[in-house]
Structure formats: structure tokens, C-alpha cells
Design a protein around this motif. Structure first.
Motif, mmCIF file in Angstrom:
data_model
loop_
_atom_site.group_PDB
_atom_site.id
_atom_site.type_symbol
_atom_site.label_atom_id
_atom_site.label_comp_id
_atom_site.label_asym_id
_atom_site.label_seq_id
_atom_site.Cartn_x
_atom_site.Cartn_y
_atom_site.Cartn_z
ATOM 1 N N ASP A 140 0.838 -1.194 -0.039
ATOM 2 C CA ASP A 140 0.045 -0.091 0.121
ATOM 3 C C ASP A 140 0.896 1.273 0.074
ATOM 4 O OD1 ASP A 140 0.958 -0.717 2.711
ATOM 5 O OD2 ASP A 140 -0.781 0.369 3.514
ATOM 6 N N LYS A 141 1.908 1.259 0.545
ATOM 7 C CA LYS A 141 2.940 2.449 0.610
ATOM 8 C C LYS A 141 3.497 2.591 -0.592
ATOM 9 C CE LYS A 141 4.036 2.060 5.775
ATOM 10 N NZ LYS A 141 5.116 1.682 6.579
ATOM 11 N N PHE A 142 3.997 1.453 -1.331
ATOM 12 C CA PHE A 142 4.503 1.492 -2.728
ATOM 13 C C PHE A 142 3.535 2.085 -3.618
ATOM 14 C CE2 PHE A 142 5.230 -0.463 -6.729
ATOM 15 C CZ PHE A 142 6.535 0.309 -6.918
ATOM 16 N N THR A 143 2.332 1.629 -3.422
ATOM 17 C CA THR A 143 1.262 2.154 -4.440
ATOM 18 C C THR A 143 1.013 3.406 -4.196
ATOM 19 O OG1 THR A 143 0.262 -0.209 -4.480
ATOM 20 C CG2 THR A 143 -1.278 1.657 -5.306
ATOM 21 N N ALA A 184 7.182 20.830 -29.278
ATOM 22 C CA ALA A 184 7.224 21.219 -27.914
ATOM 23 C C ALA A 184 6.130 20.835 -27.240
ATOM 24 C CB ALA A 184 8.067 22.261 -27.456
ATOM 25 N N PRO A 185 4.820 21.699 -27.570
ATOM 26 C CA PRO A 185 3.615 21.427 -27.115
ATOM 27 C C PRO A 185 3.053 20.359 -27.259
ATOM 28 C CG PRO A 185 3.926 23.976 -27.835
ATOM 29 C CD PRO A 185 5.060 22.888 -28.519
ATOM 30 N N ILE A 186 3.177 19.681 -28.414
ATOM 31 C CA ILE A 186 2.631 18.489 -28.799
ATOM 32 C C ILE A 186 3.365 17.438 -27.948
ATOM 33 C CG2 ILE A 186 2.477 16.627 -30.748
ATOM 34 C CD1 ILE A 186 2.402 19.095 -32.699
ATOM 35 N N GLY A 187 4.697 17.489 -27.888
ATOM 36 C CA GLY A 187 5.257 16.368 -27.065
ATOM 37 C C GLY A 187 4.910 16.547 -25.525
ATOM 38 N N ALA A 188 4.509 17.661 -24.921
ATOM 39 C CA ALA A 188 4.140 17.762 -23.583
ATOM 40 C C ALA A 188 2.565 17.456 -23.632
ATOM 41 C CB ALA A 188 3.997 19.484 -23.386
ATOM 42 N N ALA A 189 1.935 17.532 -24.623
ATOM 43 C CA ALA A 189 0.510 17.011 -24.665
ATOM 44 C C ALA A 189 0.483 15.282 -24.839
ATOM 45 C CB ALA A 189 -0.421 17.412 -25.735
ATOM 46 N N ILE A 190 1.367 14.776 -25.619
ATOM 47 C CA ILE A 190 1.402 13.377 -25.507
ATOM 48 C C ILE A 190 2.005 12.709 -24.236
ATOM 49 C CG2 ILE A 190 2.806 11.460 -26.817
ATOM 50 C CD1 ILE A 190 2.482 13.116 -29.272
ATOM 51 N N GLY A 191 3.106 13.497 -23.713
ATOM 52 C CA GLY A 191 3.641 13.156 -22.326
ATOM 53 C C GLY A 191 2.488 13.207 -21.164
ATOM 54 N N GLY A 192 1.629 14.368 -21.266
ATOM 55 C CA GLY A 192 0.687 14.300 -20.139
ATOM 56 C C GLY A 192 -0.650 13.234 -20.523
ATOM 57 N N ILE A 193 -0.774 13.043 -21.775
ATOM 58 C CA ILE A 193 -1.829 11.863 -21.560
ATOM 59 C C ILE A 193 -1.323 10.354 -21.451
ATOM 60 C CG2 ILE A 193 -2.856 10.499 -23.834
ATOM 61 C CD1 ILE A 193 -3.138 13.010 -25.289
ATOM 62 N N ILE A 194 0.113 10.148 -21.603
ATOM 63 C CA ILE A 194 0.590 9.019 -21.268
ATOM 64 C C ILE A 194 0.665 9.018 -19.740
ATOM 65 C CG2 ILE A 194 2.989 7.558 -21.276
ATOM 66 C CD1 ILE A 194 3.132 8.601 -24.025
ATOM 67 N N SER A 195 1.275 10.090 -19.006
ATOM 68 C CA SER A 195 1.461 9.926 -17.641
ATOM 69 C C SER A 195 0.100 10.174 -16.757
ATOM 70 C CB SER A 195 2.256 11.033 -17.258
ATOM 71 O OG SER A 195 1.985 12.505 -17.597
ATOM 72 N N THR A 196 -1.002 10.754 -17.603
ATOM 73 C CA THR A 196 -2.209 10.652 -16.800
ATOM 74 C C THR A 196 -2.862 9.292 -16.999
ATOM 75 O OG1 THR A 196 -2.586 13.155 -17.469
ATOM 76 C CG2 THR A 196 -4.452 11.738 -16.816
ATOM 77 N N THR A 197 -2.638 8.569 -18.096
ATOM 78 C CA THR A 197 -3.347 7.384 -18.267
ATOM 79 C C THR A 197 -2.479 6.417 -17.328
ATOM 80 O OG1 THR A 197 -3.769 7.756 -20.662
ATOM 81 C CG2 THR A 197 -3.427 5.479 -20.075
ATOM 82 N N ALA A 198 -1.264 6.647 -16.971
ATOM 83 C CA ALA A 198 -0.261 5.633 -16.044
ATOM 84 C C ALA A 198 -1.069 5.909 -14.658
ATOM 85 C CB ALA A 198 1.120 5.912 -16.198
ATOM 86 N N ALA A 199 -1.145 7.104 -14.567
ATOM 87 C CA ALA A 199 -1.711 7.631 -13.059
ATOM 88 C C ALA A 199 -2.809 7.189 -12.765
ATOM 89 C CB ALA A 199 -1.462 9.077 -12.938
ATOM 90 N N SER A 200 -3.825 6.928 -13.684
ATOM 91 C CA SER A 200 -5.130 6.584 -13.465
ATOM 92 C C SER A 200 -4.958 4.956 -13.144
ATOM 93 C CB SER A 200 -6.018 7.035 -14.692
ATOM 94 O OG SER A 200 -5.760 5.961 -15.853
ATOM 95 N N TRP A 201 -4.262 4.266 -13.734
ATOM 96 C CA TRP A 201 -4.084 2.812 -13.172
ATOM 97 C C TRP A 201 -3.736 2.432 -11.878
ATOM 98 C CZ3 TRP A 201 -1.232 1.105 -18.375
ATOM 99 C CH2 TRP A 201 -2.180 1.361 -19.498
ATOM 100 N N VAL A 202 -3.354 3.492 -11.201
ATOM 101 C CA VAL A 202 -2.919 3.483 -9.921
ATOM 102 C C VAL A 202 -3.931 3.915 -8.620
ATOM 103 C CG1 VAL A 202 -0.898 3.923 -8.053
ATOM 104 C CG2 VAL A 202 -0.211 3.462 -10.541
ATOM 105 N N THR A 203 -3.913 3.275 -7.698
ATOM 106 C CA THR A 203 -4.829 3.663 -6.721
ATOM 107 C C THR A 203 -3.872 4.910 -5.837
ATOM 108 O OG1 THR A 203 -5.618 1.721 -6.333
ATOM 109 C CG2 THR A 203 -6.079 3.281 -4.624
ATOM 110 N N PHE A 204 -4.677 5.836 -5.813
ATOM 111 C CA PHE A 204 -3.619 7.122 -5.483
ATOM 112 C C PHE A 204 -4.025 7.342 -3.920
ATOM 113 C CE2 PHE A 204 -5.139 8.152 -9.583
ATOM 114 C CZ PHE A 204 -3.973 8.156 -10.409
ATOM 115 N N PHE A 205 -4.805 7.784 -3.478
ATOM 116 C CA PHE A 205 -4.908 7.935 -1.833
ATOM 117 C C PHE A 205 -5.988 7.309 -1.189
ATOM 118 C CE2 PHE A 205 -3.273 11.826 -3.969
ATOM 119 C CZ PHE A 205 -1.736 12.011 -3.407
#
Length: 94
Positions: free
Chosen positions: A29-32, A73-94
Motif C-alpha cells: 500500500d505504501k509503494f502504491t 514541444a507543445p505536442i510532445g508535452a500533450a502526448i507526455g501528459g496523456i501517457i502519464s495521466t493514463t498511467a496515473a489513473s491505473w494506480v490507486t492514489f490516496f
């Protein structure tokens, strides 16, 4: 994917007479939570980079000195944001 793998192993183990019990590792749970917080920081970094690169693109557009890397650069930031948001949604946050 993980659920289907566990279901397959459970089915195979039942044929052999083995019972499988899934148990979370200690302190998982701490790692998650740490992983979730780290991914949210990655999302915030992508948002900040997107804002920064958008401002730089607007400045170069106003000066008439646009470059292809400035446009990407803005396109790369948007793609990175989409990828990291998708990864973050797969993890139980708080």
C-alpha cells in the motif's frame, strides 16, 4: 491482463488439485501510494512544460521566428501528459 492471467493459472491449478491464494506483498500500500504521487508529479511536470513551451511558441510566433522544434514541444508535452495521466489513473492514489 493480470486478472485473466490469474484466472488462467487458477483454472490450471484446479485441474492439478492446487489452490491458489493471491496475497499482497508487505508494504504494497505504501509503494502504491508513492507510485501514485510520483505519477501525479509527472502529470504536473508535463502540464508545466506544456504551458512553458506554449508561451515560447507564442513568443517566437510574435517575433516571426518559428522553428519546427518549437512547434513540436507543445505536442510532445500533450502526448507526455496523456501517457502519464493514463498511467496515473491505473494506480490507486490516496
Amino acid at each position: 491482463m493480470m486478472k485473466s492471467t490469474i484466472d488462467l493459472l487458477t483454472t490450471l491449478a484446479q485441474d492439478a488439485g492446487i489452490t491458489i491464494v493471491t496475497v499482497a506483498p508487505p508494504n504494497s500500500d505504501k509503494f502504491t501510494k508513492l507510485l501514485g504521487v510520483g505519477l501525479w508529479f509527472a502529470v504536473l511536470a508535463c502540464i508545466g512544460f506544456g504551458i512553458y513551451s506554449g508561451v515560447q511558441l507564442a513568443k517566437s510566433f510574435a517575433e516571426g521566428t518559428q522553428t519546427s522544434s518549437g512547434k513540436m514541444a507543445p505536442i510532445g508535452a500533450a502526448i507526455g501528459g496523456i501517457i502519464s495521466t493514463t498511467a496515473a489513473s491505473w494506480v490507486t492514489f490516496f
